[in-house]
Design a protein around this motif. Structure first.
Motif, PDB file in Angstrom:
ATOM      1  N   GLY A 158      72.777  70.737 -33.173  1.00 45.66           N
ATOM      2  CA  GLY A 158      71.757  71.354 -33.993  1.00 45.66           C
ATOM      3  C   GLY A 158      72.388  72.268 -35.012  1.00 45.66           C
ATOM      4  N   LEU A 159      71.727  73.394 -35.279  1.00 47.87           N
ATOM      5  CA  LEU A 159      72.270  74.369 -36.225  1.00 47.87           C
ATOM      6  C   LEU A 159      73.718  74.693 -35.875  1.00 47.87           C
ATOM      7  CD1 LEU A 159      71.802  76.506 -38.508  1.00 47.87           C
ATOM      8  CD2 LEU A 159      71.162  78.097 -36.686  1.00 47.87           C
ATOM      9  N   ILE A 160      73.946  75.031 -34.619  1.00 49.77           N
ATOM     10  CA  ILE A 160      75.285  75.211 -34.077  1.00 49.77           C
ATOM     11  C   ILE A 160      75.424  74.243 -32.908  1.00 49.77           C
ATOM     12  CG2 ILE A 160      76.882  76.821 -32.943  1.00 49.77           C
ATOM     13  CD1 ILE A 160      75.336  79.103 -34.313  1.00 49.77           C
ATOM     14  N   THR A 161      76.407  73.395 -32.944  1.00 46.39           N
ATOM     15  CA  THR A 161      76.624  72.490 -31.814  1.00 46.39           C
ATOM     16  C   THR A 161      77.261  73.288 -30.677  1.00 46.39           C
ATOM     17  OG1 THR A 161      76.870  70.587 -33.248  1.00 46.39           O
ATOM     18  CG2 THR A 161      77.774  70.395 -31.032  1.00 46.39           C
ATOM     19  N   THR A 162      76.675  73.194 -29.495  1.00 48.55           N
ATOM     20  CA  THR A 162      77.142  73.995 -28.363  1.00 48.55           C
ATOM     21  C   THR A 162      77.637  73.095 -27.240  1.00 48.55           C
ATOM     22  OG1 THR A 162      74.961  74.091 -27.303  1.00 48.55           O
ATOM     23  CG2 THR A 162      75.476  75.813 -28.919  1.00 48.55           C
ATOM     24  N   PHE A 163      78.633  73.622 -26.516  1.00 47.90           N
ATOM     25  CA  PHE A 163      79.144  72.992 -25.312  1.00 47.90           C
ATOM     26  C   PHE A 163      79.068  74.042 -24.217  1.00 47.90           C
ATOM     27  CE2 PHE A 163      81.113  71.088 -28.985  1.00 47.90           C
ATOM     28  CZ  PHE A 163      81.129  69.719 -28.718  1.00 47.90           C
ATOM     29  N   ASP A 213      79.390  75.725 -16.482  1.00 46.62           N
ATOM     30  CA  ASP A 213      80.074  76.658 -15.580  1.00 46.62           C
ATOM     31  C   ASP A 213      80.400  77.987 -16.265  1.00 46.62           C
ATOM     32  OD1 ASP A 213      80.001  74.749 -13.579  1.00 46.62           O
ATOM     33  OD2 ASP A 213      81.972  73.936 -14.099  1.00 46.62           O
ATOM     34  N   ASP A 214      79.416  78.532 -16.966  1.00 46.90           N
ATOM     35  CA  ASP A 214      79.538  79.843 -17.602  1.00 46.90           C
ATOM     36  C   ASP A 214      80.513  79.873 -18.783  1.00 46.90           C
ATOM     37  OD1 ASP A 214      78.158  82.241 -17.419  1.00 46.90           O
ATOM     38  OD2 ASP A 214      79.855  83.297 -16.521  1.00 46.90           O
ATOM     39  N   LYS A 215      80.943  78.702 -19.218  1.00 53.57           N
ATOM     40  CA  LYS A 215      81.790  78.609 -20.399  1.00 53.57           C
ATOM     41  C   LYS A 215      80.934  78.092 -21.559  1.00 53.57           C
ATOM     42  CE  LYS A 215      86.033  79.659 -19.008  1.00 53.57           C
ATOM     43  NZ  LYS A 215      86.847  80.716 -19.652  1.00 53.57           N
ATOM     44  N   LEU A 216      80.993  78.794 -22.679  1.00 51.06           N
ATOM     45  CA  LEU A 216      80.180  78.417 -23.836  1.00 51.06           C
ATOM     46  C   LEU A 216      81.048  78.377 -25.080  1.00 51.06           C
ATOM     47  CD1 LEU A 216      77.505  77.839 -25.301  1.00 51.06           C
ATOM     48  CD2 LEU A 216      77.102  80.318 -25.383  1.00 51.06           C
ATOM     49  N   TYR A 217      81.021  77.229 -25.760  1.00 51.84           N
ATOM     50  CA  TYR A 217      81.746  77.051 -27.010  1.00 51.84           C
ATOM     51  C   TYR A 217      80.755  76.743 -28.124  1.00 51.84           C
ATOM     52  CZ  TYR A 217      85.949  76.582 -24.121  1.00 51.84           C
ATOM     53  OH  TYR A 217      86.980  76.819 -23.240  1.00 51.84           O
ATOM     54  N   LEU A 256      80.597  92.684 -35.377  1.00 53.34           N
ATOM     55  CA  LEU A 256      80.040  92.760 -34.027  1.00 53.34           C
ATOM     56  C   LEU A 256      80.979  92.145 -32.996  1.00 53.34           C
ATOM     57  CD1 LEU A 256      76.342  91.709 -34.805  1.00 53.34           C
ATOM     58  CD2 LEU A 256      77.328  94.007 -34.764  1.00 53.34           C
ATOM     59  N   ALA A 257      81.711  91.120 -33.396  1.00 59.57           N
ATOM     60  CA  ALA A 257      82.653  90.464 -32.484  1.00 59.57           C
ATOM     61  C   ALA A 257      83.602  89.609 -33.310  1.00 59.57           C
ATOM     62  CB  ALA A 257      81.912  89.593 -31.468  1.00 59.57           C
ATOM     63  N   SER A 258      84.758  89.299 -32.739  1.00 57.78           N
ATOM     64  CA  SER A 258      85.733  88.427 -33.398  1.00 57.78           C
ATOM     65  C   SER A 258      86.212  87.396 -32.384  1.00 57.78           C
ATOM     66  CB  SER A 258      86.907  89.243 -33.943  1.00 57.78           C
ATOM     67  OG  SER A 258      87.765  88.420 -34.709  1.00 57.78           O
ATOM     68  N   PHE A 259      86.232  86.123 -32.784  1.00 56.18           N
ATOM     69  CA  PHE A 259      86.564  85.037 -31.872  1.00 56.18           C
ATOM     70  C   PHE A 259      87.745  84.243 -32.432  1.00 56.18           C
ATOM     71  CE2 PHE A 259      81.933  85.670 -32.034  1.00 56.18           C
ATOM     72  CZ  PHE A 259      81.681  86.069 -30.725  1.00 56.18           C
ATOM     73  N   ILE A 304      84.908  77.837 -31.431  1.00 59.10           N
ATOM     74  CA  ILE A 304      85.217  79.154 -30.873  1.00 59.10           C
ATOM     75  C   ILE A 304      84.567  79.262 -29.497  1.00 59.10           C
ATOM     76  CG2 ILE A 304      85.464  80.332 -33.092  1.00 59.10           C
ATOM     77  CD1 ILE A 304      82.616  81.372 -32.799  1.00 59.10           C
ATOM     78  N   GLU A 305      85.174  80.077 -28.631  1.00 61.81           N
ATOM     79  CA  GLU A 305      84.565  80.343 -27.334  1.00 61.81           C
ATOM     80  C   GLU A 305      83.833  81.678 -27.409  1.00 61.81           C
ATOM     81  OE1 GLU A 305      85.477  80.992 -22.577  1.00 61.81           O
ATOM     82  OE2 GLU A 305      87.141  80.497 -23.947  1.00 61.81           O
TER      83      GLU A 305
END
Length: 777
Positions: free
Chosen positions: A38-43, A46-50, A129-132, A144-145
């Motif tokens: 979608g807007l951002i493709t996500t993977f 087990d609590d891991k998100l890319y 706010l954050a850097s990946f 990015i994770e």
């Protein structure tokens, strides 16, 4: 040297091979993970998100909205499932081998081709706010994770306010009890739900685990690339807005611009719209009912939402706002109330007695993107109780705690209309209830057609003016003429025009109407015509009618609230609220004393923006207070009523109310304002000296045989005069007048000491001692 170069080359090759290996390893990992495009493709697994997104997402205007999805019991009265904790415009920015998540500030602006835009950028650096670190880069796609970001209590989420953190002594989020729950991506938005658990050493009552667990939803939504045309605010029409400072303005300053917040409504058929025909919008405003909404109330919620269609018709739109029941999981498994693509009416199981109407908007233009109306279940209790107390004397349907369903449904309908009004962009308009003559509120034909106030956006809930015997009265509020006017001003569509041209057209529209009480807007301030919970154009007359009704209710409160065989808990609850109703009617009149009428005008309109309330009206208010406060209202503490639920009498409650009224009238802030306005504003207002003289006469010198309630009030007035003379903020002229009154009272009390009554002799002796000690200081 050759050896060194070979070593460097070998190391570089090794690092490149390692990076390729890491990339290949990551690619193989991602291939096995559940994927959502979608807007951002996500993977996510087990609590891991890319996150994987193309370069075109970089520096794209996005909005990140954070909401509570589930929360602990007894956590906070006004935080519930659906409550928004954060709303911010963001960019993903590539910086070297990292992607920064940046909050984009939008308040200070300048034209891009104006040199001053460089200074605006330099002096408004956007916070990171954050850097990946970039885990993988394939052509124009970046991976990015973000697992740790969404598993932490980021300050930008604002999940727990600092005040509640301090109150409950909440510690840091516990990593072992926090996790990402689900991730979904859609063409225009990405949804992330996660759980955070916190230890707390001072939890609310009933929480024995010393633990708070929250489930949070984040919506990342693409803001429209085709920006909605802005509309400039007119201070004479109430509207929620955005504030901008335009440094490219031709004014000799950073010009403040206020844009209103509104939905994007554009006609499907512009030619028909231009001919004056009602036209459906390209995209209507749609609200979905929470599946948790009890079925018997759903029709009233739908009516409350769609009531606004009559107002939108004045702006040229038909079917502009629609209500639908939310789809089931089977009908649409991807539907989520937290998804910002959907506006909802949330039904919250909570003891809070309230309803709210927040919304999410584009910070660049003010376009409202979605909103969530929140109805708290226990709000039913508030409306049931007030319906009985405020209308029961003239309204037989209100004389029960088992209020008929259609009556409660009508009240709920109007509350939803009020909250939808907020979500459409309208703030409270407390001025509107003063548009109607008090006597008109006793007319059945008038109230049925016009309601009880000129807008649903006032806190004018019930018709407490109508008297027993008045026929066909409308007792509950509804939309009024101001609502039609405001919606037309905010939503009338002008094709092929600029915001500046719209502003000129709409200025003429407002110029012709804003001095008509029917279309006036006003906040609270010191204007007695802009109060909460009042109705009618004359507080003395309206409160006189209200108290007449309340006395009837007091006599019947037991029989209307308690059935044979029941205890008196409901009676006690209603009695406490009855005292609040009495206090409210009194305070409506108190506001007239020292009040200042405000009329929002632009230069060229006839009228005076600020004018003191006429002295004769203020004197009428003081006479009302003398009759209904200073003279003890023993009907409020009738022993036949109070003895059913209280082991001691309620005189203290009566005395406390009386002292509260006196405090309001003698506070230095009010007296200073009266001293100032009496000298500087038009209108024959009451001076503060005249007010103090009237209070001394009514409470002290004219009452020759004060009873116990009057004696407590007399002592309190003496105390107030002493404290006023000491008050460093009080105008010196008024300090002198207070001192003069104290000396006069000392002489008066010496004369009254000749009484043969021991109680009164002790009373006057005590007040003399108070004054002597104060005058000796």
């Amino acid at each position: 040297m050759k050896y060194v170069l070979l070593l460097v080359f070998a190391l570089s090759l090794q690092m490149g091979l390692a990076q390729d290996k890491n990339t290949k390893d990551l690619d193989s990992i991602l291939e096995t993970m559940p994927k959502s495009e979608g807007l951002i493709t996500t993977f996510f697994e087990d609590d891991k998100l890319y996150f994987k997104f193309p370069e075109e997402i970089l520096e794209k205007d996005l909005l990140m909205v954070t909401r509570l999805k589930q929360l602990p019991a007894n956590y906070s009265a006004y935080r519930n499932a659906g409550s928004k904790t954060s709303e911010q415009m963001i960019h993903f920015v590539k910086v070297g081998k990292s992607i920064d998540l940046v909050q984009v500030l939008t308040t200070n602006v300048a034209d891009e081709d104006d040199p001053i835009s460089l200074s605006v950028a330099q002096n408004n650096l956007n916070p990171i706010l954050a850097s990946f670190p970039i885990k993988s880069e394939e052509g124009e796609d970046f991976v990015i994770e973000v697992s740790s970001f969404f598993n932490a209590d980021s300050p930008s989420f604002n999940i727990i306010p600092d005040g509640l953190k301090s109150e409950y002594k909440i510690g840091k989020a516990d990593d072992k009890r926090s996790r990402i729950n689900s991730v979904k991506s859609f063409p225009e938005n990405t949804e992330i739900t996660h759980t955070l658990t916190f230890p707390t050493s001072n939890p609310p009552r009933g929480n024995s685990t010393n633990t708070f667990t929250f489930q949070i939803n984040h919506s990342i939504i693409a803001l429209p690339e085709d920006k909605m045309q802005v509309r400039y605010e007119d201070s004479r029409v109430g509207w929620f807005g955005l504030r901008k400072y335009n440094y490219s303005s031709e004014a000799l300053k950073a010009d403040e611009e206020r844009l209103i917040r509104r939905w994007r409504l554009e006609p499907k058929d512009e030619k028909a719209y231009a001919r004056g025909k009602l036209t459906e919008p390209k995209q209507p405003i749609v609200y979905y009912l929470d599946p948790a909404t009890p079925e018997k109330w759903r029709k009233y919620f739908i009516q409350g939402i769609e009531d606004w269609n009559s107002a939108f018709e004045k702006a040229g739109f038909k079917n502009a706002i629609q209500a639908r029941v939310a789809p089931t999981k089977k009908e649409d498994p991807d539907f989520s109330p937290e998804d910002v693509r959907y506006s909802t009416v949330r039904y919250v199981a909570s003891t809070t007695r309230n309803a709210v109407g927040p919304s999410v908007s584009d910070p660049r233009t003010g376009e409202i993107i979605e909103s969530d109306i929140i109805w708290y279940h226990n709000h039913l209790r508030s409306y049931r109780n007030r319906y009985l107390l405020e209308t029961g004397a003239a309204n037989p349907k209100a004389r029960t705690l088992d209020t008929p369903e259609e009556e409660i449904g009508e009240m709920m309908r109007r509350v939803i209309s009020h909250e939808v009004g907020h979500a459409l962009g309208l703030p409270h308009n407390m001025k509107a209830s003063s548009a109607y003559d008090v006597e008109q509120l006793r007319s059945g034909s008038f109230t049925q057609e016009m309601g009880i106030a000129a807008t649903i956006m006032d806190y004018a809930r019930y018709n407490y003016v109508a008297q027993p015997g008045d026929k066909n009265i409308r007792f509950v509020r509804k939309l009024g003429p101001y609502d039609d006017y405001a919606i037309e001003w905010g939503y009338r569509y002008f094709p092929n025009s600029s915001p500046e041209q719209d502003k000129d057209i709409l200025k003429s529209f407002v110029d012709k109407r804003s001095t008509d009480p029917m279309y006036m807007f006003g906040g609270r301030g010191n204007d007695p015509n802009a109060q909460t919970e009042d109705i009618g154009d004359n507080s003395v007359k309206a409160s006189t009618y209200g108290l007449s009704n309340l006395k009837i209710v007091a006599k019947n409160l037991d029989s209307w609230t308690t059935s044979e065989g029941e205890d008196f808990d409901n009676l006690e609850e209603l009695y406490g609220e009855m005292l609040g109703v009495y206090r409210r009617y009194i305070y409506h009149v108190v506001s007239m004393v020292g009040g200042v009428h405000e009329t929002l005008l632009h230069k060229g309109q006839e009228g005076i923006p600020y004018q003191a309330v006429d002295k004769t009206k203020q004197q009428d208010a003081l006479e009302f207070i003398s009759d209904n406060v200073w003279t003890p209202q023993y009907w409020l503490v009738d022993e036949a009523l109070v003895s059913k639920f209280a082991e001691s009498g309620k005189l203290e409650s009566l005395i406390s109310i009386n002292k509260g009224v006196l405090n309001r009238l003698t506070i230095a802030k009010r007296l200073n304002r009266m001293w100032d306005t009496h000298s500087t504003l038009p209108g024959n207002g009451l001076s503060p000296q005249e007010l103090l003289d009237a209070l001394v006469k009514d409470i002290l010198t004219s009452r020759t045989t004060p009873d116990q309630v009057e004696r407590e009030l007399q002592k309190h007035l003496v105390h107030q005069l002493i404290e006023l003379e000491k008050d460093k903020d009080l105008a010196l002229e008024l300090k002198g007048h207070s001192l003069s009154l104290q000396n006069e009272l000392l002489s008066n009390f010496k004369t009254k000491m000749n009484t043969n009554t021991k109680v009164l002799k002790a009373h006057y002796g005590y007040m003399m001692k108070m004054l002597e000690e104060a005058l000796d200081d």
